[in-house]
Design an enzyme around this catalytic site. Structure first.
Site, short mmCIF file in Angstrom:
data_model
loop_
_atom_site.label_atom_id
_atom_site.label_comp_id
_atom_site.label_asym_id
_atom_site.label_seq_id
_atom_site.Cartn_x
_atom_site.Cartn_y
_atom_site.Cartn_z
N SER A 228 41.39 36.00 36.43
CA SER A 228 42.14 37.12 37.11
C SER A 228 42.80 38.13 36.39
O SER A 228 42.02 38.72 35.84
CB SER A 228 43.11 36.08 38.22
OG SER A 228 43.53 36.90 39.06
N ASP A 454 34.78 35.15 46.03
CA ASP A 454 36.22 35.16 45.76
C ASP A 454 36.94 36.19 46.46
O ASP A 454 36.45 37.26 46.44
CB ASP A 454 36.06 35.56 44.23
CG ASP A 454 37.57 35.42 43.54
OD1 ASP A 454 38.45 35.73 44.08
OD2 ASP A 454 37.66 34.93 42.30
N HIS A 484 38.84 31.43 44.31
CA HIS A 484 39.30 32.38 43.19
C HIS A 484 38.76 31.73 41.93
O HIS A 484 39.49 30.64 41.30
CB HIS A 484 40.75 32.21 43.28
CG HIS A 484 41.31 33.54 42.46
ND1 HIS A 484 40.65 34.78 42.15
CD2 HIS A 484 42.28 33.56 41.79
CE1 HIS A 484 41.29 35.47 41.47
NE2 HIS A 484 42.21 35.09 41.22
#
Length: 515
Positions: A228, A454, A484
């Site tokens: 991320s 995602d 995610h």
């Protein structure tokens, strides 16, 4: 309200909360002429996480008796004045299971956010990285401004309870003024309580910290696994230190070419896609979907619930009520992982019957609130880092003009993500740039993994990262899945590619597709 990115650790926190119910200032040391690259770290048994890290018990040994060790590394407060005051950055590690001949070095993890405590998160996921541990010491850290690394502090727990109950999607001038006032109060508290840190928490500062860690840990190259926001941090590191990059993997990839508005709009589309997939999954089951007769009915009922909560909240976790904002937060949190769709279903069922407890627990985990009412500092750090990085400052007139575009991207989440753009409007420190520079000519291959489902870092960001890193650097891999990130899906194709590269230096074929 923090909206742009969130950390993978939030999903872990949600699980812990649900299962349990049914989830300061600078050090100011003078560095004088000390060469910080030569400092010796004093590794000790790790203490229990403090409130800023999220609380809880000290990390337990791994099943093979692998012991967790923590240390504090000195780093310059201001990298423009490297011989000035220093701050302490908290590190955690567990040593490799391999022999000295098998050991490659340290593998540094950043789990995202920005604002996530790597010191707390790594032990929670470490068993998933057992294969990587055969050749690496696993190492993570609290980035500057986070957890035990000179945390940015803004409002207290009682103030944050009120902050997260506010109406984040104002419908009229009075509500807009209240949102602006509450945001300014939060930002003013950050300046009052953490003034010295706010100019020094940019991602470029954290990237320089990474290179100092590399040297202090004794590694010639930085071996890195970023998730991320951790992919943005890794990309900035590669830009600043391309010839110091070792073997690096980026998973759940931030689009480095987007500004704050584009990132928020992309998340609106991403979470809408995840909601569509959740609804389709629910009605495709052999048994009856308990929250709708069709995928559209599922979404329509959620929209009606949020409208009803805007007018009249329902009981949440006593004494707090489930507001429209808290419910939206809870839904967003559950959409981060397909593993949590069952909790979303149960939470919606309860909410339709007037009980908002599960959705509120999901919202609490999103916001870093523990069961005892204490908040970690992830919201404060997320805001401080994002606002220090991002040049754009949006006012209410600009947001109002963008609402149709955001609503077209997501009827459910459009307003929520559009209004989140005002978070930096009254910030005390100017933002650094419209978007990060990750161009890294001369860097070795970096494995970049995008997940087609995602919600938080939409799939297109992986291709954008590959292009921005430059020719011969980014190697794209696609995972056709939900949630995610990709590695922790335990998809064998993804994990084989990651293990092959990190352990043996085997670069997978570009544009490999898994899933």
């Amino acid at each position: 309200m923090p909206t742009l990115l969130r950390l993978r650790a939030a999903a872990l926190t949600a699980t812990a909360v649900l299962l349990s119910t049914v989830l300061a200032g600078c050090g100011g040391d003078d560095a004088e002429d000390e060469d910080l690259t030569r400092q010796e770290l004093e590794w000790k048994a790790c203490p229990a996480p403090d409130e800023a890290q999220g609380g809880g018990a000290a990390p337990s040994p791994l099943p093979d008796d692998g012991e967790w060790q923590c240390a504090t590394m000195k780093a310059p407060l201001d990298w423009d004045e490297p011989e000035g005051d220093t701050i302490g950055l908290e590190l955690i590690r567990v040593r490799t299971t391999g022999s000295a001949n098998e050991r490659i070095g340290s593998l540094l993890f950043n789990f995202g956010g920005p604002g996530g405590s790597g010191v707390k998160t790594l032990p929670a996921f470490a068993e998933d990285y057992g294969t990587l541990r055969t050749r690496y010491d696993l190492v993570s850290f609290d980035p500057r401004g986070v957890g035990r690394s000179e945390p940015v502090i803004c409002e207290n727990d009682q103030q944050l309870d009120a902050y997260f109950q506010q109406d984040a999607t104002p419908d009229d001038a009075t509500e807009r003024r209240a949102l602006l006032d509450n945001t300014k109060e939060f930002n003013d508290a950050c300046e009052k309580n953490s003034e010295q840190m706010l100019p020094n928490v940019r991602t470029t500062d954290a990237a320089r910290d990474l290179d100092l860690m590399r040297q202090v840990l004794g590694d010639e190259k930085l071996h890195y696994f970023g998730f991320s926001y951790g992919t943005e941090l890794g990309g900035v590191y590669a830009h600043l230190f391309p010839r110091k990059v070792g073997r690096a993997v980026f998973d759940a990839v931030v689009d480095p070419t987007q500004n704050a508005e584009q990132g928020s709009l992309g998340q609106a589309e991403g979470f809408q896609l995840a909601l569509d997939n959740f609804a389709e999954d629910c009605v495709s089951k052999t048994e009856e979907c308990p929250v709708g007769d069709s995928a559209q009915d599922v979404k329509d009922r959620i929209a009606r619930l949020l409208r009803d909560l805007d007018r009249k909240p329902i009981p949440g976790v006593f004494p707090r009520e489930l507001t429209q904002t808290a419910a939206t937060n809870g839904i967003v949190q559950a959409l981060y992982s397909q593993d949590f769709w069952e909790y979303l279903t149960e939470g919606l069922e309860q909410a339709y019957d007037g009980d908002g407890s599960i959705l509120m627990l999901l919202s609490d985990s999103m916001n870093g609130r523990s069961e005892n009412g204490e908040y970690d500092n992830s919201t404060a750090a997320h805001t401080a880092i994002s606002c220090a990085d991002t040049k754009a400052r949006y006012d209410t007139a600009y947001v109002e003009g963008k609402l149709p575009e955001f609503r077209a991207a997501s009827p459910l989440f459009g307003d929520y993500l559009a209004w989140g753009m005002i978070g930096c409007t009254d910030w005390a420190v100017p933002g650094a740039a419209d978007h990060p520079d990750v161009s890294a000519p001369g860097a070795p291959p970096i494995l970049v993994i995008g997940n087609t489902g995602d919600p938080a870092t939409p799939y297109e960001g992986a291709r954008a990262m590959v292009n921005a890193l430059g020719e011969g650097v980014g190697v794209e891999l696609t995972y056709r899945g939900q949630g995610h990130g990709a590695y922790d899906s335990k998809n064998k194709c993804v994990q084989d590619a990651v293990h092959g590269y990190l352990l043996d230096g085997k670069v997978p074929q570009a544009r490999t597709v898994c899933g």
